[in-house]
Design a protein around this motif. Structure first.
Motif, short mmCIF file in Angstrom:
data_model
loop_
_atom_site.label_atom_id
_atom_site.label_comp_id
_atom_site.label_asym_id
_atom_site.label_seq_id
_atom_site.Cartn_x
_atom_site.Cartn_y
_atom_site.Cartn_z
N ASP A 1 0.84 -1.19 0.00
CA ASP A 1 0.00 0.00 0.00
C ASP A 1 0.88 1.25 0.00
O ASP A 1 1.78 1.39 0.83
CB ASP A 1 -0.90 -0.02 1.23
CG ASP A 1 -1.96 1.07 1.16
OD1 ASP A 1 -2.26 1.51 0.04
OD2 ASP A 1 -2.46 1.47 2.23
N LYS B 1 2.88 9.99 -7.65
CA LYS B 1 1.59 9.85 -8.33
C LYS B 1 1.23 11.16 -9.04
O LYS B 1 1.69 12.24 -8.66
CB LYS B 1 0.51 9.46 -7.33
CG LYS B 1 0.15 10.58 -6.36
CD LYS B 1 -0.96 10.15 -5.41
CE LYS B 1 -1.31 11.30 -4.45
NZ LYS B 1 -2.39 10.93 -3.53
N HIS C 1 -14.26 7.35 -9.51
CA HIS C 1 -12.81 7.23 -9.34
C HIS C 1 -12.40 7.41 -7.88
O HIS C 1 -11.59 6.65 -7.35
CB HIS C 1 -12.08 8.27 -10.21
CG HIS C 1 -11.76 7.79 -11.58
ND1 HIS C 1 -12.70 7.70 -12.57
CD2 HIS C 1 -10.60 7.34 -12.13
CE1 HIS C 1 -12.15 7.24 -13.68
NE2 HIS C 1 -10.87 7.01 -13.44
N ASN D 1 -13.74 4.55 -5.78
CA ASN D 1 -13.07 3.31 -6.15
C ASN D 1 -11.72 3.18 -5.45
O ASN D 1 -11.34 2.11 -4.99
CB ASN D 1 -12.89 3.26 -7.66
CG ASN D 1 -12.21 1.97 -8.09
OD1 ASN D 1 -12.71 0.88 -7.85
ND2 ASN D 1 -11.06 2.09 -8.73
N ARG D 2 -10.99 4.29 -5.34
CA ARG D 2 -9.72 4.26 -4.63
C ARG D 2 -9.92 3.88 -3.16
O ARG D 2 -9.23 3.01 -2.61
CB ARG D 2 -9.04 5.62 -4.70
CG ARG D 2 -8.45 5.95 -6.05
CD ARG D 2 -7.71 7.28 -5.97
NE ARG D 2 -7.07 7.60 -7.23
CZ ARG D 2 -6.32 8.68 -7.42
NH1 ARG D 2 -6.13 9.53 -6.41
NH2 ARG D 2 -5.76 8.92 -8.58
N LYS E 1 -8.88 0.19 -1.61
CA LYS E 1 -7.85 0.14 -0.56
C LYS E 1 -8.39 -0.54 0.70
O LYS E 1 -7.72 -1.40 1.30
CB LYS E 1 -7.40 1.57 -0.24
CG LYS E 1 -6.33 1.65 0.83
CD LYS E 1 -5.91 3.09 1.05
CE LYS E 1 -4.85 3.18 2.14
NZ LYS E 1 -4.42 4.58 2.37
#
Length: 516
Positions: free
Chosen positions: A50, A184, A229, A232-233, A237
């Motif tokens: 992670d 990122k 989006h 979804n993250r 996780k």
């Protein structure tokens, strides 16, 4: 196109499965990580972590703050560093590194060189075989020397060791860990709404692309896409973390169950020997019982001998002390009688004065002329032929009477200490009469206080005469178990032990009271 990717994914799963512990065909994902395997953009499988991305250092050229870090435990390196710094006289460097790594050494995970690489570098730089062997025999071949360790070990600035380790990894095309939060792409929501604005600006002149379609339909779709989006993250996780934790918990429970099963199986490892033990149980029991009886008799003999020896020693010590005390008493009483008589006896005073004058003149003073010597000789002579045990005793009488008083007091003390008194014998007979049952004795008829007093008399009288008998047979009651069937047998055994103990007590007390 999908076939190569599927093949690589299956291959990665097979690699991880071969590393997992398997027991009775149960796979334990103890070596996996949250999310399982992670395939990088170079189609190389790495364990998922992670907040970590993977990239080729030579291509990405990451900055120092882009690298993922972790906490490393370095007990082995500290022991080796202690030896090196002591030999080189760099104690302060060791203390500083020890303080830094006390709670774990925080380092970038991929800025290192391996043991083999370090040995090759030391060989190129002319280090001796002894120095290289010290590294080789101390650290395993897969140990990773990170740049802070190299810096303190070779006394080189950390900046230099960091650059060297990074260059080594880049030359090896190392795919290392990068901090996802640093590398990122930023501005997810900004990019989405930039697409919305650009699309609205381009398609505003198209037919039927009116306010309703542009704002309501296209805008709502973009909003749903953005929310999908973001959620979804978060959901992905959380799901990966919970799945990993559940897998770890299951693995731990399975391993605990396996350990318990193995432990239970070990309990029955020697069950096959039970039949062999039962075949010789009777012979072994008879042999052990006979040996126990012999040992019990020998122990009783030793206890009796020891008790009698101690009692005789105590008697001898008492008599020796009484003799020395008697001598001291005779001297003290003679001196005391002289002190009482001299102030009131005129003749003794004249004799003392005459003896003193004669001694001053240098003449010899005879014993009869000295009142002190004459008094002591007369006092000692008065004790000759006197039976101190039967003569009159008076603590304030003559010397013979005083000594007789002390002698008789000591005799009385001796009798009370080492002999059974008439009072004790009478008390034993009184208690025995209460337990009399025909020609025998039944001590269960006695009240608890009377029985306790009889036991106390038994102990004190035997201690006086130096005699010893076992108070019990030795075995203790067996504790109850969790099995009700076994408890019934245990209760029977305990009842028999209690009955045998009562029988032994009655026999012991019966022999005791019959002596009176």
């Amino acid at each position: 196109m999908l076939a190569p990717h599927a093949f690589r994914a299956l291959g990665a799963r097979r690699v991880l499965a071969s590393q997992a512990r398997a027991f009775w065909n149960v796979s334990l994902p103890v070596l996996k990580s949250p999310g399982g395997a992670h395939i990088t953009k170079y189609h190389i499988v790495k364990p998922y972590k992670d907040g970590v991305d993977y990239d080729d250092f030579l291509i990405s050229l990451p900055e120092r703050d882009h690298l993922a870090s972790f906490t490393k435990e370095v007990p082995l390196f500290l022991r080796y560093l202690k030896v090196v710094t002591d030999q080189e006289g760099r104690g302060e460097a060791f203390k500083a590194f020890l303080e830094r790594s006390k709670s774990g050494l925080v380092v970038e995970s991929d800025v290192f060189i391996t043991t083999d690489e370090l040995l090759a570098i030391m060989w190129k730089n002319g280090y001796s075989d002894a120095e290289r062997n010290a590294i080789q025999f101390t650290f395993p071949s897969d140990y990773k020397f990170h740049y802070p360790e190299l810096s303190v070990m070779f006394d080189i600035p950390e900046e230099e060791t960091y650059k060297f380790c990074m260059r080594t990894r880049m030359e090896d095309s190392h795919i290392g860990e990068l901090d996802h939060s640093k590398v990122k792409r930023e501005g997810l929501i900004r990019d989405h709404w930039l697409i919305f604005g650009t699309g609205l600006f381009i398609f505003k002149t198209f037919p039927f692309f009116n306010y309703y379609f542009g704002v309501k339909v296209f805008g709502t779709s973009m909003w749903c896409w953005t929310m999908w989006h973001v959620l979804n993250r978060f959901i992905a996780k959380t799901t990966r973390r919970n799945e990993y934790m559940a897998a770890q918990k299951t693995a731990q429970e399975v391993m605990d169950g396996e350990d318990k099963i193995v432990e239970s199986m070990r309990r029955f490892a020697n069950d096959a020997k039970c039949v062999e033990y039962l075949k010789t149980f009777k012979d072994d029991s008879e042999e052990k019982i006979s040996a126990y009886r012999k040992a019990l008799v020998v122990k009783m003999k030793e206890d009796l001998t020891e008790r009698a020896s101690k009692q005789l020693q105590a008697i001898a010590s008492f008599e020796a002390g009484m003799g020395s005390a008697m001598q001291d008493l005779v001297v003290r009483e003679a001196a005391s009688s002289f002190k009482e008589k001299f102030p009131t006896d005129k003749g003794m005073q004249d004799k003392a004065f005459a003896a003193a004058v004669k001694a001053l003149s240098g003449a010899t003073v005879e014993a009869a002329e000295d009142p002190v010597a004459a008094h002591f000789m007369a006092a000692f002579g008065s004790l000759q032929g006197v039976d101190l045990t039967t003569s009159k005793a008076d603590a304030k009488g003559s010397l013979a009477e005083r000594v007789a008083f002390a002698q008789q007091s000591k005799e009385k003390e001796f009798q009370e200490t080492f002999m059974v008194t008439a009072k004790e014998a009478e008390e034993v007979r009184s208690l025995a009469s209460k337990a009399k049952s025909g020609q025998d004795y039944d001590f269960s008829k006695l009240p608890a206080e009377a029985l306790q007093r009889l036991e106390a008399l038994y102990s004190s009288i035997n201690a006086k005469v130096g005699y010893a008998l076992p108070d019990s047979m030795g075995p203790k009651p067996i504790a109850a178990t969790s099995d009700s069937t076994a408890n019934s047998y245990v209760d029977k055994v305990n009842a028999q032990l209690e009955a045998a103990a009562l029988k032994l007590r009655d026999a012991r007390l019966k022999a005791f009271v019959q002596a009176f």
